[in-house]
Design a protein around this motif. Structure first.
Motif, PDB file in Angstrom:
ATOM      1  N   SER A 189       1.153  -0.980   0.212  1.00  0.00           N
ATOM      2  CA  SER A 189      -0.286  -0.075  -0.495  1.00  0.00           C
ATOM      3  C   SER A 189       0.633   1.203   0.054  1.00  0.00           C
ATOM      4  N   TYR A 190       2.066   1.058   0.741  1.00  0.00           N
ATOM      5  CA  TYR A 190       3.097   2.384   0.745  1.00  0.00           C
ATOM      6  C   TYR A 190       3.378   2.770  -0.541  1.00  0.00           C
ATOM      7  N   VAL A 191       4.307   1.789  -1.315  1.00  0.00           N
ATOM      8  CA  VAL A 191       4.943   1.214  -2.640  1.00  0.00           C
ATOM      9  C   VAL A 191       3.569   2.197  -3.191  1.00  0.00           C
ATOM     10  N   MET A 192       2.367   1.896  -3.168  1.00  0.00           N
ATOM     11  CA  MET A 192       1.158   1.824  -4.657  1.00  0.00           C
ATOM     12  C   MET A 192       0.831   3.443  -4.413  1.00  0.00           C
ATOM     13  N   ALA A 193       0.957   3.983  -3.080  1.00  0.00           N
ATOM     14  CA  ALA A 193       0.617   5.466  -3.198  1.00  0.00           C
ATOM     15  C   ALA A 193       1.807   6.450  -3.648  1.00  0.00           C
ATOM     16  N   ALA A 194       3.281   6.214  -3.357  1.00  0.00           N
ATOM     17  CA  ALA A 194       3.675   6.538  -3.986  1.00  0.00           C
ATOM     18  C   ALA A 194       3.921   6.445  -5.588  1.00  0.00           C
ATOM     19  N   GLU A 195       3.849   5.675  -6.524  1.00  0.00           N
ATOM     20  CA  GLU A 195       3.550   4.955  -7.474  1.00  0.00           C
ATOM     21  C   GLU A 195       1.915   6.158  -8.122  1.00  0.00           C
ATOM     22  N   LYS A 196       1.104   6.002  -7.737  1.00  0.00           N
ATOM     23  CA  LYS A 196       0.147   6.846  -7.711  1.00  0.00           C
ATOM     24  C   LYS A 196       0.547   7.974  -8.018  1.00  0.00           C
ATOM     25  N   LEU A 197       0.901   8.936  -7.161  1.00  0.00           N
ATOM     26  CA  LEU A 197       1.804  10.155  -7.016  1.00  0.00           C
ATOM     27  C   LEU A 197       2.379  10.131  -7.614  1.00  0.00           C
ATOM     28  N   GLY A 198       3.927  10.222  -8.328  1.00  0.00           N
ATOM     29  CA  GLY A 198       5.055   9.868  -8.909  1.00  0.00           C
ATOM     30  C   GLY A 198       4.300   9.338 -10.217  1.00  0.00           C
ATOM     31  N   GLY A 199       3.361   8.745 -10.536  1.00  0.00           N
ATOM     32  CA  GLY A 199       2.188   8.045 -11.835  1.00  0.00           C
ATOM     33  C   GLY A 199       3.881   7.889 -12.547  1.00  0.00           C
ATOM     34  N   PHE A 200       4.278   5.969 -11.387  1.00  0.00           N
ATOM     35  CA  PHE A 200       5.246   5.422 -11.958  1.00  0.00           C
ATOM     36  C   PHE A 200       4.461   4.089 -12.811  1.00  0.00           C
ATOM     37  N   VAL A 201       4.823   3.987 -13.671  1.00  0.00           N
ATOM     38  CA  VAL A 201       4.352   2.427 -14.157  1.00  0.00           C
ATOM     39  C   VAL A 201       5.103   1.472 -13.177  1.00  0.00           C
ATOM     40  N   VAL A 202       4.842   0.289 -13.481  1.00  0.00           N
ATOM     41  CA  VAL A 202       5.248  -1.138 -12.572  1.00  0.00           C
ATOM     42  C   VAL A 202       4.951  -2.095 -13.480  1.00  0.00           C
ATOM     43  N   PRO A 203       6.655  -2.690 -14.128  1.00  0.00           N
ATOM     44  CA  PRO A 203       6.186  -3.473 -14.784  1.00  0.00           C
ATOM     45  C   PRO A 203       5.457  -5.532 -14.497  1.00  0.00           C
ATOM     46  N   GLU A 204       5.005  -5.638 -15.666  1.00  0.00           N
ATOM     47  CA  GLU A 204       4.328  -6.306 -15.281  1.00  0.00           C
ATOM     48  C   GLU A 204       5.049  -7.431 -13.990  1.00  0.00           C
ATOM     49  N   ARG A 205       6.065  -7.844 -14.439  1.00  0.00           N
ATOM     50  CA  ARG A 205       6.397  -9.564 -14.617  1.00  0.00           C
ATOM     51  C   ARG A 205       6.615  -9.072 -12.082  1.00  0.00           C
ATOM     52  N   ALA A 206       6.791  -7.442 -12.194  1.00  0.00           N
ATOM     53  CA  ALA A 206       6.884  -6.828 -10.858  1.00  0.00           C
ATOM     54  C   ALA A 206       5.687  -6.884 -10.156  1.00  0.00           C
ATOM     55  N   GLU A 207       4.494  -6.530 -10.959  1.00  0.00           N
ATOM     56  CA  GLU A 207       3.490  -6.705 -10.348  1.00  0.00           C
ATOM     57  C   GLU A 207       3.278  -8.947 -10.118  1.00  0.00           C
ATOM     58  N   TYR A 208       3.543  -9.069 -10.843  1.00  0.00           N
ATOM     59  CA  TYR A 208       2.799 -11.061 -10.317  1.00  0.00           C
ATOM     60  C   TYR A 208       3.777 -11.281  -9.453  1.00  0.00           C
ATOM     61  N   VAL A 209       4.947 -11.177  -9.468  1.00  0.00           N
ATOM     62  CA  VAL A 209       6.065 -11.367  -8.103  1.00  0.00           C
ATOM     63  C   VAL A 209       4.999 -10.686  -7.214  1.00  0.00           C
ATOM     64  N   ARG A 210       4.681  -9.472  -6.377  1.00  0.00           N
ATOM     65  CA  ARG A 210       3.861  -8.987  -5.881  1.00  0.00           C
ATOM     66  C   ARG A 210       2.921  -9.522  -5.513  1.00  0.00           C
ATOM     67  N   VAL A 211       2.194  -9.619  -5.962  1.00  0.00           N
ATOM     68  CA  VAL A 211       0.889 -10.720  -6.023  1.00  0.00           C
ATOM     69  C   VAL A 211       1.398 -11.605  -4.814  1.00  0.00           C
ATOM     70  N   ILE A 212       2.143 -12.717  -5.520  1.00  0.00           N
ATOM     71  CA  ILE A 212       3.061 -14.138  -5.019  1.00  0.00           C
ATOM     72  C   ILE A 212       3.260 -13.140  -3.935  1.00  0.00           C
ATOM     73  N   CYS A 213       3.748 -12.817  -3.658  1.00  0.00           N
ATOM     74  CA  CYS A 213       3.802 -12.570  -2.170  1.00  0.00           C
ATOM     75  C   CYS A 213       3.274 -12.310  -0.696  1.00  0.00           C
ATOM     76  N   VAL A 214       1.651 -11.073  -1.576  1.00  0.00           N
ATOM     77  CA  VAL A 214       1.573 -10.779  -1.083  1.00  0.00           C
ATOM     78  C   VAL A 214      -0.059 -12.292  -0.507  1.00  0.00           C
ATOM     79  N   GLU A 215      -0.320 -13.025  -1.350  1.00  0.00           N
ATOM     80  CA  GLU A 215      -1.220 -14.198  -1.130  1.00  0.00           C
ATOM     81  C   GLU A 215      -0.726 -14.672  -0.249  1.00  0.00           C
ATOM     82  N   LEU A 216       0.493 -15.590  -0.923  1.00  0.00           N
ATOM     83  CA  LEU A 216       1.386 -15.758   0.336  1.00  0.00           C
ATOM     84  C   LEU A 216       1.795 -15.933   1.998  1.00  0.00           C
ATOM     85  N   ASN A 217       2.204 -14.525   1.875  1.00  0.00           N
ATOM     86  CA  ASN A 217       1.666 -13.206   3.413  1.00  0.00           C
ATOM     87  C   ASN A 217       0.285 -13.558   4.532  1.00  0.00           C
ATOM     88  N   ARG A 218      -0.571 -13.302   3.442  1.00  0.00           N
ATOM     89  CA  ARG A 218      -1.730 -14.061   4.222  1.00  0.00           C
ATOM     90  C   ARG A 218      -2.071 -15.174   4.063  1.00  0.00           C
TER      91      ARG A 218
END
Lengths: 371, 172
Positions: free
Chosen positions: A80-109
């Motif tokens: 949530s923190y990096v997404m907020a900074a990305e929204k403000l800065g207008g950065f586009v996250v590469p797709e591969r990074a988004e998938y790794v993030r989702v995997i991390c978040v769901e395993l963490n859940r």
């Protein structure tokens, strides 16, 4: 139940140092015999001024603080923190990074929910057994994260724009092998608790809250969904790549402790489904950071509120920037802080012994409540 | 500022009709509308209207912003303290941030806890951290800080102490 003789109310302090309070939390119970008449929740024992620290650190240092505010579901907090900074800065996250993030978040859940299952079993009297089972599975996930990030708990793996470094060799195979073990672990917990007669007796129709009251209190996560409100930020306001996965949002019926447990159990199965799909869809190679990211991040002035679905509910970061390399204000909306407000309403009128069960069913993490 | 290649175009003009909806529901209130970086509506209202607007958000089904996501303060230094309410309409999935400013020398806003129980702890936290008085709050005690602590740590006027000072200089 009204006694036909005179009774007096007694105040009991539970905590702050008490094994059933899951950290440093104090409940002042006013009891009449075995019944709870009033409850005052005292929080703040773990207040470290995280929001003040976030204001004084630059955007990359803030990621480390986010880990420490939510030490059982660190990845959603980082996200949530990096997404907020990305929204403000207008950065586009590469797709591969988004998938790794989702995997991390769901395993963490899954890991966080295993922790809940283990501790909750102890709360209701399945002493020790579920704790060992829950922690065994959680340890598998933590070992995987350790290999990925170099840390067992304080990962600091996400960066504004993507990830800190590339995943380890054999990431996909290791993740798939881990999922097979976790599926067995989920079934173990299911076999241990779900149809356990004592467990049901201790949790069914205990600590009920209605859907209307849940919304008035602003509850979120499994506590909200256990009342039958089908609201999941991943599903209803899709962020990252969550709109590409097929998963269900489990809801309960009565909003009691048993439903909260069942919602979490089913969420673990859904998380396994999401990770499996993410592993299938993930680009096998590609960048994990946008090209030409500045070394020192300066975000333009503006503000944004970014909620994510953490293991405990809606974890939001409200970031206000006035330019420069650190936020002007960074509010962390933690789910347990809001959920804990409803503890009084859930507990008053129940038995003293159930107060511990109800408290445990919120799945609270005090570092995130107190920040 | 980041390089252009790493950035997408700034969030485009969004028209979700939220500012107009609020203006229709409260014709006598002046709203200053804006958008945040995610394109969600921000409505600034005068402090005397804030509680009435928020009550309408919760109780008027035609507005339907009955889910309080977040409530917090922001220190604007000379202008005072800004209190921000993040609201959600679960049916239309629209977000809105209501803002109101409490001047520094007369720092109060009306509490919404009497009709919105979910705001209770948020208001208590904002009160102790920024010194905003929430008039009508049923339980205005310190929440996270010590009961007798009277400074307001999140104000910019209270910078972080040097770490040596904090730990005691003569430790070494």
């Amino acid at each position: 139940m009204v006694a036909d003789f005179d009774t007096i109310d007694i105040n009991i302090n539970v905590g702050p140092q008490h094994p059933s309070t899951h950290g440093v939390f104090r409940m002042v119970l006013t009891v009449d015999g075995e019944l709870v008449r009033d409850l005052d929740a005292v929080v703040g024992y773990l207040h470290r001024g995280a929001e003040k620290l976030l204001e004084n650190q630059d955007y990359r240092q803030g990621i480390g603080i986010q880990d420490r505010t939510e030490y059982l579901a660190q990845f959603p907090a980082e996200q949530s923190y990096v997404m907020a900074a990305e929204k403000l800065g207008g950065f586009v996250v590469p797709e591969r990074a988004e998938y790794v993030r989702v995997i991390c978040v769901e395993l963490n859940r899954i890991a966080s929910h295993f922790m809940f299952m283990g501790a909750y079993g102890t709360d209701v009297g399945v002493f020790g057994t579920s704790f060992i089972y829950g922690f065994r599975e959680r340890e598998r996930v933590y070992r995987f994260f350790e290999e990925l990030t170099g840390e067992r708990m304080m990962y600091s793996y996400f960066r504004v724009g993507g990830l800190a470094w590339e995943v380890m060799d054999g990431f996909e195979e290791k993740a798939r092998a881990l999922l097979q073990e976790l599926k067995r672990g989920i079934n173990d917990i299911n076999g241990l608790l779900t149809r356990n007669e004592i467990f049901i007796a201790r949790t069914r129709h205990v600590g009920e809250i209605s859907a209307e009251r849940a919304i008035e209190y602003g509850l979120s996560g499994p506590v909200l969904r256990s009342t039958g409100v089908r609201w999941d930020v991943r599903k209803d306001e899709p962020y990252s790549v969550y709109d590409r996965f097929d998963f269900d949002v489990p809801v309960g019926e009565f909003g009691d402790c048993y439903d909260r447990y069942m919602v979490r159990l089913e969420e673990m199965r859904q998380a396994v489904r999401i990770v499996e799909q993410a592993l299938d869809q993930m680009p096998k190679s590609g960048p994990i950071m946008p090209e030409k990211m500045p070394r020192m991040l300066r975000l333009p002035a503006g503000e944004v509120y970014v909620p994510v679905e953490s293991a405990r509910g809606e974890y939001g970061v409200y970031l206000v920037s006035r330019g420069g390399n650190h936020p002007w204000r960074c509010r962390v909306k933690s789910p347990c802080f809001t959920n804990l407000q409803a503890l009084r309403e859930m507990t008053v009128g129940e038995y003293v012994a159930d107060s511990v069960v109800i408290l445990g069913s919120i799945d609270l993490v005090l570092s995130e409540v107190d920040r | 500022m980041a390089e252009e290649s790493a950035q997408s175009s700034p969030s485009a003009e969004v028209d979700d009709g939220v500012p107009e909806l609020f203006q229709r529901s409260f014709p006598d209130v002046t709203f200053q509308a804006g958008r945040n970086a995610a394109g969600q509506a921000i409505l600034s209202v005068d402090r005397k209207d804030a509680a009435r607007v928020l009550r309408g958000c919760k109780e008027d089904p035609s507005l339907g912003f009955d889910y309080l996501r977040n409530l917090c303060g922001v220190d604007l230094e000379a202008q005072g303290i800004e209190v921000v309410y993040h609201l959600l309409n679960m049916r239309t999935k629209q977000n809105v941030a209501i803002k109101t400013v409490a001047p520094a020398d007369d720092c109060w806003v009306e509490a919404i806890t009497p009709f919105w129980p979910g705001a209770n702890w948020h208001e208590r936290e904002t009160r102790e951290m920024f010194g905003v008085e929430f008039v009508g709050h049923p339980d205005p005690r310190n929440l996270l800080l010590d009961e007798d602590m009277t400074i307001h740590p999140l104000l910019k006027a209270h910078p972080l102490a040097d770490i040596e000072l904090f730990q005691g200089v003569d430790v070494f």
